[in-house]
Scaffold this motif. Structure first.
Motif, PDB file in Angstrom:
ATOM      1  N   GLN A  33      15.662  20.796  39.003  1.00  6.83           N
ATOM      2  CA  GLN A  33      14.791  20.336  40.076  1.00  6.83           C
ATOM      3  C   GLN A  33      14.038  21.516  40.653  1.00  6.83           C
ATOM      4  O   GLN A  33      14.563  22.615  40.752  1.00  6.83           O
ATOM      5  CB  GLN A  33      15.605  19.673  41.183  1.00  6.83           C
ATOM      6  CG  GLN A  33      16.256  18.391  40.758  1.00  6.83           C
ATOM      7  CD  GLN A  33      16.996  17.737  41.900  1.00  6.83           C
ATOM      8  OE1 GLN A  33      17.609  18.395  42.710  1.00  6.83           O
ATOM      9  NE2 GLN A  33      16.920  16.426  41.957  1.00  6.83           N
ATOM     10  N   HIS A  34      12.815  21.238  41.034  1.00 10.66           N
ATOM     11  CA  HIS A  34      11.957  22.223  41.670  1.00 10.66           C
ATOM     12  C   HIS A  34      11.895  21.882  43.155  1.00 10.66           C
ATOM     13  O   HIS A  34      11.735  20.730  43.516  1.00 10.66           O
ATOM     14  CB  HIS A  34      10.567  22.169  41.030  1.00 10.66           C
ATOM     15  CG  HIS A  34       9.496  22.704  41.909  1.00 10.66           C
ATOM     16  ND1 HIS A  34       8.560  21.889  42.499  1.00 10.66           N
ATOM     17  CD2 HIS A  34       9.227  23.953  42.310  1.00 10.66           C
ATOM     18  CE1 HIS A  34       7.748  22.638  43.226  1.00 10.66           C
ATOM     19  NE2 HIS A  34       8.133  23.881  43.129  1.00 10.66           N
ATOM     20  N   PHE A  35      12.069  22.879  43.980  1.00  6.62           N
ATOM     21  CA  PHE A  35      12.043  22.672  45.426  1.00  6.62           C
ATOM     22  C   PHE A  35      10.843  23.372  46.037  1.00  6.62           C
ATOM     23  O   PHE A  35      10.582  24.540  45.756  1.00  6.62           O
ATOM     24  CB  PHE A  35      13.326  23.222  46.073  1.00  6.62           C
ATOM     25  CG  PHE A  35      14.556  22.508  45.629  1.00  6.62           C
ATOM     26  CD1 PHE A  35      14.995  21.382  46.299  1.00  6.62           C
ATOM     27  CD2 PHE A  35      15.262  22.938  44.522  1.00  6.62           C
ATOM     28  CE1 PHE A  35      16.128  20.703  45.881  1.00  6.62           C
ATOM     29  CE2 PHE A  35      16.399  22.272  44.103  1.00  6.62           C
ATOM     30  CZ  PHE A  35      16.832  21.161  44.787  1.00  6.62           C
ATOM     31  N   THR A  87      12.899  18.385  47.384  1.00  8.82           N
ATOM     32  CA  THR A  87      12.730  18.203  45.940  1.00  8.82           C
ATOM     33  C   THR A  87      11.292  17.796  45.653  1.00  8.82           C
ATOM     34  O   THR A  87      10.790  16.836  46.217  1.00  8.82           O
ATOM     35  CB  THR A  87      13.688  17.127  45.397  1.00  8.82           C
ATOM     36  OG1 THR A  87      15.024  17.504  45.712  1.00  8.82           O
ATOM     37  CG2 THR A  87      13.540  16.967  43.902  1.00  8.82           C
ATOM     38  N   GLY A 122      10.022  17.918  42.193  1.00  6.52           N
ATOM     39  CA  GLY A 122       9.866  17.454  40.824  1.00  6.52           C
ATOM     40  C   GLY A 122      11.045  17.827  39.964  1.00  6.52           C
ATOM     41  O   GLY A 122      11.931  18.555  40.389  1.00  6.52           O
ATOM     42  N   GLU A 123      11.049  17.310  38.738  1.00  4.13           N
ATOM     43  CA  GLU A 123      12.128  17.589  37.805  1.00  4.13           C
ATOM     44  C   GLU A 123      11.566  18.148  36.506  1.00  4.13           C
ATOM     45  O   GLU A 123      10.413  17.918  36.170  1.00  4.13           O
ATOM     46  CB  GLU A 123      12.921  16.323  37.511  1.00  4.13           C
ATOM     47  CG  GLU A 123      13.662  15.796  38.722  1.00  4.13           C
ATOM     48  CD  GLU A 123      14.504  14.584  38.386  1.00  4.13           C
ATOM     49  OE1 GLU A 123      15.501  14.396  39.080  1.00  4.13           O
ATOM     50  OE2 GLU A 123      14.163  13.854  37.445  1.00  4.13           O
ATOM     51  N   ASP A 159       7.057  15.373  35.585  1.00  6.09           N
ATOM     52  CA  ASP A 159       6.155  14.561  36.405  1.00  6.09           C
ATOM     53  C   ASP A 159       4.840  15.319  36.567  1.00  6.09           C
ATOM     54  O   ASP A 159       4.798  16.367  37.203  1.00  6.09           O
ATOM     55  CB  ASP A 159       6.801  14.303  37.769  1.00  6.09           C
ATOM     56  CG  ASP A 159       5.936  13.469  38.686  1.00  6.09           C
ATOM     57  OD1 ASP A 159       4.794  13.132  38.315  1.00  6.09           O
ATOM     58  OD2 ASP A 159       6.397  13.158  39.793  1.00  6.09           O
ATOM     59  N   ALA A 219       3.864  16.392  40.006  1.00  4.17           N
ATOM     60  CA  ALA A 219       4.670  17.475  40.574  1.00  4.17           C
ATOM     61  C   ALA A 219       4.175  18.832  40.108  1.00  4.17           C
ATOM     62  O   ALA A 219       4.312  19.826  40.822  1.00  4.17           O
ATOM     63  CB  ALA A 219       6.137  17.297  40.209  1.00  4.17           C
ATOM     64  N   VAL A 270      14.171  26.889  42.203  1.00  3.61           N
ATOM     65  CA  VAL A 270      14.498  25.984  41.112  1.00  3.61           C
ATOM     66  C   VAL A 270      16.013  26.003  40.947  1.00  3.61           C
ATOM     67  O   VAL A 270      16.647  27.038  41.072  1.00  3.61           O
ATOM     68  CB  VAL A 270      13.835  26.460  39.786  1.00  3.61           C
ATOM     69  CG1 VAL A 270      14.276  25.600  38.624  1.00  3.61           C
ATOM     70  CG2 VAL A 270      12.333  26.459  39.926  1.00  3.61           C
ATOM     71  N   SER A 317      21.227  21.679  36.696  1.00  2.47           N
ATOM     72  CA  SER A 317      22.588  21.213  36.463  1.00  2.47           C
ATOM     73  C   SER A 317      22.999  21.720  35.089  1.00  2.47           C
ATOM     74  O   SER A 317      22.163  21.879  34.198  1.00  2.47           O
ATOM     75  CB  SER A 317      22.665  19.697  36.523  1.00  2.47           C
ATOM     76  OG  SER A 317      21.884  19.144  35.497  1.00  2.47           O
TER      77      SER A 317
END
Length: 71
Positions: A26-28, A33, A35-36, A53, A56, A66, A69
């Motif tokens: 994930q991007h913060f 959050t 985007g992914e 996305d 995003a 960033v 997981s």
């Protein structure tokens, strides 16, 4: 680094930090959050991440946080 033409970013998280090809992250932006992405190529200290996305991608800026997981 942000490459909008090819829809990927380079991040300073790599295999040394536990990143693995195919992992998701994930991007913060501004602690929210934004985007992914999916790790496409992983090197010892950096990774190439495809942003999933398109909208995003326009929000990503160098210096954003960033996280990924490991599963």
């Amino acid at each position: 680094m942000v490459n909008r033409q090819y829809q990927f970013i380079i991040v300073n998280l790599g295999a040394d930090q536990g990143a693995v090809t195919g992992g998701f992250g994930q991007h913060f932006s501004r602690w929210q959050t934004a985007g992914e992405g999916r790790l496409e190529r992983v090197y010892p200290a950096m990774s190439a991440v495809t942003v999933l996305d398109d909208s995003a991608l326009g929000e990503v800026k160098e210096g954003d946080r960033v996280s990924f997981s490991l599963n």
